[in-house]
Scaffold this motif. Structure first.
Motif, short mmCIF file in Angstrom:
data_model
loop_
_atom_site.label_atom_id
_atom_site.label_comp_id
_atom_site.label_asym_id
_atom_site.label_seq_id
_atom_site.Cartn_x
_atom_site.Cartn_y
_atom_site.Cartn_z
N ALA A 150 -20.89 -17.85 23.52
CA ALA A 150 -19.82 -17.35 22.65
C ALA A 150 -18.61 -16.83 23.42
N ASP A 151 -17.48 -16.93 22.74
CA ASP A 151 -16.21 -16.38 23.22
C ASP A 151 -15.58 -15.69 22.02
N ALA A 152 -15.14 -14.45 22.16
CA ALA A 152 -14.53 -13.73 21.04
C ALA A 152 -13.36 -12.91 21.55
N TRP A 153 -12.34 -12.80 20.73
CA TRP A 153 -11.14 -12.07 21.13
C TRP A 153 -10.34 -11.69 19.90
N GLU A 154 -9.32 -10.88 20.09
CA GLU A 154 -8.42 -10.56 18.99
C GLU A 154 -6.98 -10.65 19.47
N THR A 155 -6.10 -10.94 18.53
CA THR A 155 -4.66 -11.02 18.81
C THR A 155 -3.92 -10.32 17.69
N THR A 156 -2.96 -9.49 18.04
CA THR A 156 -2.07 -8.91 17.04
C THR A 156 -0.72 -9.60 17.17
N TYR A 157 -0.37 -10.38 16.18
CA TYR A 157 0.91 -11.08 16.15
C TYR A 157 1.98 -10.13 15.60
N LEU A 158 3.17 -10.23 16.12
CA LEU A 158 4.29 -9.49 15.57
C LEU A 158 5.20 -10.48 14.86
N HIS A 159 5.02 -10.60 13.56
CA HIS A 159 5.80 -11.54 12.77
C HIS A 159 7.14 -10.91 12.42
N VAL A 160 8.21 -11.59 12.76
CA VAL A 160 9.56 -11.11 12.47
C VAL A 160 10.00 -11.79 11.18
N LEU A 161 10.08 -11.01 10.11
CA LEU A 161 10.33 -11.54 8.78
C LEU A 161 11.74 -11.17 8.32
N SER A 162 12.27 -11.95 7.42
CA SER A 162 13.60 -11.68 6.89
C SER A 162 13.61 -11.80 5.37
N GLY A 163 14.71 -11.37 4.77
CA GLY A 163 14.83 -11.44 3.31
C GLY A 163 14.39 -10.15 2.66
N PRO A 164 14.56 -10.06 1.35
CA PRO A 164 14.18 -8.84 0.63
C PRO A 164 12.67 -8.69 0.52
N ASP A 165 12.19 -7.49 0.78
CA ASP A 165 10.76 -7.16 0.69
C ASP A 165 9.88 -8.25 1.32
N PRO A 166 10.11 -8.57 2.58
CA PRO A 166 9.35 -9.69 3.17
C PRO A 166 7.87 -9.40 3.32
N VAL A 167 7.49 -8.14 3.57
CA VAL A 167 6.07 -7.83 3.71
C VAL A 167 5.37 -7.97 2.36
N LEU A 168 6.05 -7.56 1.30
CA LEU A 168 5.49 -7.75 -0.03
C LEU A 168 5.31 -9.24 -0.32
N ARG A 169 6.28 -10.05 0.05
CA ARG A 169 6.16 -11.49 -0.18
C ARG A 169 4.99 -12.07 0.61
N TRP A 170 4.77 -11.55 1.81
CA TRP A 170 3.63 -12.02 2.61
C TRP A 170 2.31 -11.73 1.91
N VAL A 171 2.11 -10.47 1.51
CA VAL A 171 0.82 -10.09 0.92
C VAL A 171 0.66 -10.61 -0.51
N SER A 172 1.78 -10.99 -1.16
CA SER A 172 1.68 -11.51 -2.52
C SER A 172 0.87 -12.80 -2.56
N GLY A 173 0.85 -13.52 -1.45
CA GLY A 173 0.08 -14.76 -1.39
C GLY A 173 -1.35 -14.55 -0.96
N THR A 174 -1.72 -13.29 -0.64
CA THR A 174 -3.07 -13.05 -0.13
C THR A 174 -3.71 -11.82 -0.78
N VAL A 175 -3.66 -10.68 -0.09
CA VAL A 175 -4.48 -9.54 -0.48
C VAL A 175 -4.06 -8.90 -1.80
N LEU A 176 -2.82 -9.06 -2.21
CA LEU A 176 -2.39 -8.48 -3.48
C LEU A 176 -2.91 -9.28 -4.67
N ARG A 177 -3.27 -10.52 -4.47
CA ARG A 177 -3.63 -11.40 -5.57
C ARG A 177 -4.83 -10.93 -6.39
N PRO A 178 -5.95 -10.58 -5.75
CA PRO A 178 -7.08 -10.15 -6.57
C PRO A 178 -6.84 -8.85 -7.32
N VAL A 179 -5.89 -8.04 -6.83
CA VAL A 179 -5.54 -6.82 -7.56
C VAL A 179 -4.76 -7.16 -8.81
#
Length: 272
Positions: A196-225
């Motif tokens: 086995a090989d295991a590792w982690e990476t923290t990406y720094l996504h540079v987003l633009s536009g209004p409420d870009p973090v909300l737009r990101w999570v709207s397609g994922t973790v916010l959906r089941p809520v």
């Protein structure tokens, strides 16, 4: 990807470039030369699965996903006799014959208790087979911690109707214990008899536009809520959550917003 009230491929793929990079970095660690059977569990819209078919042109490649919406999008990538997409639940999927390469990218965080699935999948590998998984590990990040705090408050907990599918319980998805750390996945794969090989990476996504973090999570973790709220409550919670995200991820002087995104990777190889 597990269904959470109907996936929207357009929303999810708004950040297609950022979401594709971890898949490329995961599969780059797979050392298979000429696999005969390749399976992509939680294949989504099929675009990443198609890269596996191009890498191994003589393999039979199968993408599995529970979302009808995603599978309709994936159909555009199908190649008769070479690349197919089928509907299936990751919790129930079991190989019917040995698999040479098994990939699950950004899907298992939706499945509580998924380590037992990884052990089962490892048992289904062919000699010289490879198992590669990538899981977002952001449960401690503001995107998840703020949402967990919000839905756990008495005001919102009372309004969130119980769901029919425990896999998509928002509290379970947001639980910090939902995803292992790299050592946890390393021990899991070695315990299944894999190198086995295991590792982690923290990406720094540079987003633009209004409420870009909300737009990101709207397609994922916010959906089941939102799937458990009526339209009025969904709009109210979204507005409250958006304000909290803006405070946690302030806009920079150049108008962009930085979103740190942690992902955990693990690759196992069954030596012949």
């Amino acid at each position: 990807m597990d269904d959470a009230g109907g996936w929207d491929p357009g929303s999810y793929l708004r950040f297609a470039g950022e979401r594709a990079r971890p898949h490329a970095e995961l599969t780059a660690r797979i050392g298979a030369d000429a696999p005969a059977r390749v399976v992509d569990l939680g294949c989504g819209d099929g675009s990443a699965t198609a890269t596996l078919a191009r890498r191994w042109p003589h393999a039979q490649v199968t993408g599995v996903d529970s979302s009808p919406e995603m599978l309709r999008a994936a159909a555009d990538h199908a190649v008769p006799g070479r690349l197919e997409f089928v509907q299936g639940d990751l919790r129930d999927w079991t190989p019917t014959e040995p698999v040479d390469v098994l990939v699950s990218n950004a899907a298992l965080h939706w499945v509580p208790g998924h380590p037992r699935l990884i052990s089962r999948w490892a048992a289904g590998l062919a000699p010289d087979g490879w198992l590669a998984v990538q899981v977002p590990g952001n449960q401690a990040a503001p995107t998840h911690a703020l949402l967990a705090e919000l839905i756990g408050s008495p005001r919102w907990a009372a309004r969130l109707a119980p769901g029919d599918d425990a896999v998509l319980d928002p509290a379970a998805v947001l639980d910090p214990a939902a995803v292992l750390d790299p050592r946890g996945y390393l021990e899991l794969l070695t315990g299944a008899g894999l190198a086995a090989d295991a590792w982690e990476t923290t990406y720094l996504h540079v987003l633009s536009g209004p409420d870009p973090v909300l737009r990101w999570v709207s397609g994922t973790v916010l959906r089941p809520v939102l799937a458990r709220l009526d339209d009025g409550d969904a709009a109210e919670l979204t507005a409250e959550y958006a304000a909290a995200l803006r405070a946690a991820h302030p806009v920079r002087a150049d108008g962009t917003t930085v979103l740190p995104f942690r992902r955990v990777f693990a690759v196992g190889h069954r030596r012949p």
